[in-house]
Every structure is written in structure tokens, then in C-alpha cells.
Design an enzyme around this catalytic site. Structure first.
Site, PDB file in Angstrom:
ATOM      1  N   HIS A 406      34.853  36.335  41.352  1.00 29.49           N
ATOM      2  CA  HIS A 406      35.092  37.749  41.031  1.00 29.49           C
ATOM      3  C   HIS A 406      35.988  37.968  39.817  1.00 29.49           C
ATOM      4  O   HIS A 406      36.199  39.093  39.406  1.00 29.49           O
ATOM      5  CB  HIS A 406      35.701  38.471  42.237  1.00 29.49           C
ATOM      6  CG  HIS A 406      37.198  38.420  42.308  1.00 29.49           C
ATOM      7  ND1 HIS A 406      37.918  37.246  42.283  1.00 29.49           N
ATOM      8  CD2 HIS A 406      38.120  39.414  42.394  1.00 29.49           C
ATOM      9  CE1 HIS A 406      39.211  37.509  42.355  1.00 29.49           C
ATOM     10  NE2 HIS A 406      39.368  38.811  42.429  1.00 29.49           N
ATOM     11  N   GLY A 409      41.351  34.843  38.368  1.00 27.31           N
ATOM     12  CA  GLY A 409      42.224  34.308  39.420  1.00 27.31           C
ATOM     13  C   GLY A 409      43.596  33.981  38.881  1.00 27.31           C
ATOM     14  O   GLY A 409      43.741  33.277  37.884  1.00 27.31           O
TER      15      GLY A 409
END
Lengths: 483, 134
Positions: A406, A409
Site C-alpha cells: 500500500h 512503509g
């Protein structure tokens, strides 16, 4: 603390913590990482949190962790856990406080070269039209009945108000509305928080970014998405605001006693859960879906505001300043999905926290335009670095519960970032690299500095090489708006 | 120091270590620490008060519920607090908060979490570490 030698290497991009590692594990943990990213992950508690997630009742093999993983609270960021509908649980903490935090990508036919002299004006217009920052209210002040409608119909509420197109909704996960939302399962406190925050970006790691398509890797998929090299795109990253935060807060508190009632033992109280078919589980799902729909509507309203900003800044400069929807995707969500396990269809509740759905070609859930290429997967970078557009694959369906990464990080703590990075210097550095920054808070900007994050290119190379998503386009930022 | 708080490292979120001679003071220090983390600056004028009644099944639950109630009040009315008068009756907390409208809030906290939360007895009283989602 997990040691590197206790983790089994499957191949260069896939590793496993076997179920035998700890007595209370119900399944193994499958990690999509390179050795270097794995060594990064060993520096915090993300692997321990992934192991804890395998203790959820009804969890199916395996719990999956993405290369952008990092320590969260209870459940790791970058984690995916699927629980059986028949005997599994739903865990609010495994979805997160910012329910349906996600990313929307809009494309354009605007060449960077044609608007470069007015990018500063465009940044100002976006900053004006898109309310952002801590405690900033939006222009939509809802009555209780309107809020209930937003909860039930999501982005369709914006369509009814003339603030969206059918195409926008079609190119949104679940068409911008999860079935089964019930605002009566939401507390009065939560409702109060939701009344004035619709159409706002918030703060923290949320942003609006204008990027230029830097490079294409898959011409067919890029064409389906309307992406061309050298053209501008717009990303919106935000979620359900205080409305979603309060729903998670309420249910994490409420389920503290439910776990005792159902005899569920967990290694961390933040993982509290309830059986999917229990009254408590059903109530949470109905409330969580209300927040998810609120978030879909929120990003839609921000997209409308961004379109107004583009018109204001670019009308008279170029002829076509329109923005078309590429896709809108959640990365903190619990979804009922059907997956094939051992050749059989199984209905599961997929918890994704800091992980993106990445359905492959042929998935009936995808709009016609994407059915042959796979679902667009949006991977924002960290201000100043690239972002990526990927596409879901058949492999992601088979190996990662139809999921992919996504974002970049985090790798550096917020306190360390604040100590080591000065917000004003960072802003100057980014501006010197041709990125126009509008930030509500300089300390907040420092916390989100590019070097506080992993290398997004390495994260993307990992999921691409592992086969759970494939590269479509790389984006480079030219404007960043942060609350 | 017999009571206090300090920020500790957390990759993505914020964590606060808090210590105090008893539970009431631990709650007080946790509230002060949380508001300090957020960088709240109060208007010197327009003093106001709020009353909170919080209860929970155990002391960790009480701490989380108390801090989340403060976040709620702060966000809803754009206010901050700098004085806390707390009375504990078993696992019921009666809190009178005094503060003022916010002039600035550098960062917001989404929620107070239960992640690995444990209020531990130590030689000087009690200690805990709270993780906030930001």
C-alpha cells in the site's frame, strides 16, 4: 524477538514463519520481502505482531505480510488476515482506526510542460479548495439524516448532489458503497464527529499530490487507465476522519469484554475481536461499513474540490484541464470476499491493514474497463519520491488473498524524524527539486520526510518479482499538499 | 522524579512512558503527556471547564477511555486542557478538566490504543507505556 535464522526462505521474495514457531499460532505467516527488507522488519515488532495475528479464531492459512510492513499496534501495518465466515472473527484493530483510509488516482491529458509556469498557482488553488490540517472543518455541515444517508450510500451521495460522475463511481472499489452499512450501530459521539468533517483531508500522512507520469511499464494497462507519459495525475490519500476513528475506538473498548464472553484468548488486547456471526461482530461490521462509505464519499468530495482547483488555475492556460478517475482503493478495510482455497470456494472476511486489494484479471468485482488487465493498485510514495500504479494478478488471488502493498512503509520513528530533520530545510530541498509544497505544519512535514520511509521502488520491485502485482506506471511528484 | 512522562521510539505511531506513585496521578500524567505530544497551545483567554465521568472493567481500560474522552472533547470543540482535577472511586473516574480554546494544535492523535498496555507496579508506584495511533 524473531531471529532471521528462524524464518524459512521460500525464494528471494517470499519467506515464511512456520506455524510451529509459537504454540498459539493457528497458521503460518507468509512474508513477501527481500532479505534486506526482512532485516529492516526485524528492527521493530512487526513480525511479532504478524505472529499475534495468527492467533485470531477462524484465521485461514496464511497470514500475509507485505514488503512495506512496519510495526503498528496489535496488527502490523502491511498485514492481511482472512477469517472464515463460518467460525471466524472480526477484529477492529486488524482494520485500524482510520477505516477505509485509501488512495484515489485521477488522470489527465495535461502535459507537464504546458503548465509548469503556473504550477505554483495550481498548488495554491488546491490548498485553498481542499480543506486540510488538524481540526479543520469542511464546507459540508451535515444534518443527522444526511450523515445517515452518507453512511448508507457512500460516494453515491456525492453523485446525487452533482459532485461526482457515474464514471467516478464505476472506477471506485465496490462502486464507492459497501452493502450492509447501518448508522444505527454508530454511537452518538461518533455521529457528532462526522457532521463537519466530510470533504476534508486531515493531517498526518494524508496528502494531495500532483504527479507526472514518469515511465510506463505496461502500455495496455496504462491505456485502459488513461495514463500517458508526461501527463499530470492527481492522488488523494485520506480516510474516514474522526468518524472512523471513533467507531474503532468505541468497538475496541466494547469488545474488551466480548472476548471473555466468547472465551477468546489473545496475546494483545488491541486484537480484540468477536465472532462474525455474533451480535457484537455484526454491529461492528455495520458500523465499520458506515465509516467505509463515509471515506468513499470523503475522497469523492475532495476529488470534486481538486477539479475546481484545476479549473481555477488552468482555465485560460490550457484547453483541457479535466481530471478523469483512474481508481479509488481502500487500504484499511474488512471485506467479505470469496476466495478459492484447495480448489473450493470459501467465503472469508479479509482484514487488510496497510494493504491494498489487488484482484487479478477476470475478477467479476472489477469494472469492465479493468476486467482484462486486473485491478489498479495504487502505491503512494513518500513526498519527494515516486509513486506507483500496479495491476492485480492471478497470483495475488492464489497467494496473498488478492492483496498487495500500500505504500513505502515507515522505517524511522516520528520522534527520530523530528530530531534529525528540520521541516523548513526539507521544504527548501523539495522545492529545489521542483516540488511545490504546501504544508500546514513544518514539524508535521519533517515527520513525513522521504528518509523516514523505505525505498518505495524496492517495495514495488518486490511485489512485482513475487508476482502478486505487476508494474504499470511510475509517477513523480510536482505538487504536495499536506495538512 | 516521582511522576512524569517521556516519549519513546515507535516506528509509525507515538508511544509515551508514564510513571506515578498511584493510579490517579498516572492518569493525570498520561493526560499531560498526550496533550504535550500534540503540541497544543491554548488561548490565554476564554477559560472553560468540562466534566467527564468514565468507567471501565479494569484500570487499563479506564486509562484508555479517559484519554480517548479527552481527545473527543478536544476535537469536537477545538479546545485544549491544562488542568485536571481527578477523583477515582474504584474503576470510576470523575474528572474536571480546565482549559481554553486552541490557538494551535501541531499534530492530532487518532486514538489511544490497548497495544501491549499494562499498568505495572514498580518500586515507586505504577508505570505504563501507551501507544497512540497518529
Amino acid at each position: 524477538m524473531v531471529l532471521l535464522q528462524e524464518i524459512k526462505k521460500i525464494n528471494d521474495y517470499e519467506w515464511e514463519i512456520p506455524q510451529s514457531y509459537r504454540n498459539d499460532m493457528r497458521v503460518a505467516v507468509r512474508l513477501f520481502v527481500t532479505r534486506r527488507l526482512l532485516e529492516d522488519a526485524l528492527g521493530d515488532r512487526s513480525l511479532e505482531q504478524a505472529i499475534n495475528a495468527t492467533t485470531l479464531p477462524g484465521v485461514m492459512q496464511p497470514v500475509v505480510v507485505m514488503p512495506d510492513m512496519h510495526q503498528g499496534y496489535g496488527f502490523p501495518i502491511g498485514g492481511v488476515a482472512a477469517t472464515r465466515l463460518t467460525d471466524g472473527v472480526v477484529s477492529p484493530g486488524a482494520i485500524g482506526y482510520d477505516i477505509n483510509c485509501g488512495v484515489r488516482l485521477l488522470g489527465s491529458r495535461i502535459e507537464l510542460g504546458a503548465v509548469e509556469p503556473v504550477l505554483s498557482n495550481l498548488a495554491d488553488a488546491l490548498n485553498r479548495h481542499c480543506p486540510s490540517g488538524v481540526g479543520v472543518a469542511g464546507e459540508y455541515h451535515l444534518k443527522d439524516a444526511e450523515l445517515a444517508q452518507v453512511c448508507r450510500i457512500g460516494a453515491r451521495w456525492a453523485l446525487k448532489k452533482g459532485l461526482a460522475t457515474e464514471e467516478d463511481l464505476l472506477r471506485t472499489e465496490e462502486a464507492g458503497c459497501l452493502d450492509g452499512a447501518d448508522p444505527s450501530r454508530v454511537s452518538s459521539q461518533t455521529k457528532k464527529r462526522g457532521l463537519n468533517q466530510l470533504g476534508t483531508l486531515g493531517a498526518g500522512n494524508h496528502f494531495i499530490e500532483v504527479d507526472v507520469v514518469d515511465r510506463l511499464y505496461d502500455d495496455q494497462a496504462a491505456q485502459a487507465m488513461g495514463l500517458q507519459e508526461g501527463m499530470l495525475t492527481l492522488q488523494i490519500h485520506c480516510g474516514s476522519r474522526g468518524f472512523g476513528h471513533q467507531i474503532c475506538t468505541d468497538y475496541v473498548q466494547e469488545l474488551q469484554s466480548a472476548v471473555h464472553r466468547y472465551g477468546i484468548k489473545l496475546p494483545d488486547r488491541e486484537l480484540v475481536c468477536a465472532p462474525l456471526d455474533s451480535p457484537e461482530g455484526k454491529d461492528y461490521l455495520a458500523a465499520m461499513r458506515s465509516a467505509a462509505n463515509y471515506a468513499f464519499c470523503n475522497r469523492q468530495l475532495l476529488a470534486h474540490a481538486a477539479r475546481l482547483a484545476f479549473e481555477e488555475a488552468l482555465a485560460g492556460v490550457i484547453n483541457n484541464w479535466q481530471l478523469h478517475q483512474v481508481y479509488d482503493i481502500a487500504h484499511n478495510m474488512g471485506k467479505t470476499e470469496t476466495h478459492i482455497v484447495d480448489g473450493k470456494k470459501v467465503k472469508v472476511c479479509v482484514h487488510r491493514k496497510g494493504a491494498t486489494r489487488a484482484f487479478g484479471p477476470g475478477s467479476p468485482e472489477l469494472p469492465e474497463a479493468y476486467r482484462s488487465i486486473g485491478q489498479p493498485v495504487l502505491v503512494p510514495g513518500s513526498m519527494g519520491t515516486a509513486s506507483w500504479v500496479l495491476a492485480g494478478t492471478a497470483e495475488s488471488m492464489a497467494r496473498s488473498w488478492g492483496s498487495s502493498c500500500h505504500g513505502a512503509g515507515r522505517v524511522m520513528s516520528r520522534s527520530q524524524a523530528k530530531r534529525e530533520i528540520r521541516g523548513d530545510r526539507l521544504r527548501n530541498e523539495l522545492e529545489a527539486n521542483g516540488i511545490h509544497i504546501r504544508a500546514g505544519s513544518l514539524p508535521g512535514l519533517a515527520e513525513e520526510a522521504p528518509r523516514a520511509y523505505k525505498d518505495v521502488d524496492e517495495v514495488v520491485e518486490t511485489v512485482h518479482a513475487a508476482g502478486i502485482a505487476r508494474k504499470v506506471a511510475r509517477l513523480r511528484p510536482v505538487i504536495v499538499i499536506k495538512g | 522524579m516521582r511522576s512524569g512522562y517521556k516519549e519513546i521510539q515507535h516506528t509509525a505511531d507515538w508511544a509515551l512512558q508514564v510513571w506515578a506513585p498511584d493510579l490517579t496521578e498516572l492518569m493525570h500524567q498520561a493526560a499531560l503527556g498526550m496533550i504535550a505530544l500534540m503540541g497544543a497551545r491554548l488561548n490565554p483567554e476564554g477559560r472553560l471547564e468540562r466534566t467527564l465521568m468514565v468507567n471501565a472493567g479494569d484500570k487499563e481500560g479506564l486509562l484508555v477511555a479517559f484519554l480517548n474522552s479527552i481527545l473527543y472533547e478536544m476535537e469536537l470543540d477545538s479546545i485544549g486542557f491544562d488542568r485536571f482535577d481527578l477523583k477515582l472511586d474504584g474503576l470510576k473516574l470523575h474528572a474536571r478538566l480546565a482549559g481554553a480554546p486552541l490557538l494551535e494544535l501541531q499534530k492530532s492523535i487518532k486514538a489511544v490504543t490497548f497495544h501491549n498496555l499494562e499498568i505495572r507496579p514498580v518500586d515507586a508506584g505504577l508505570e505504563t507505556t501507551i501507544v497512540f495511533d497518529v
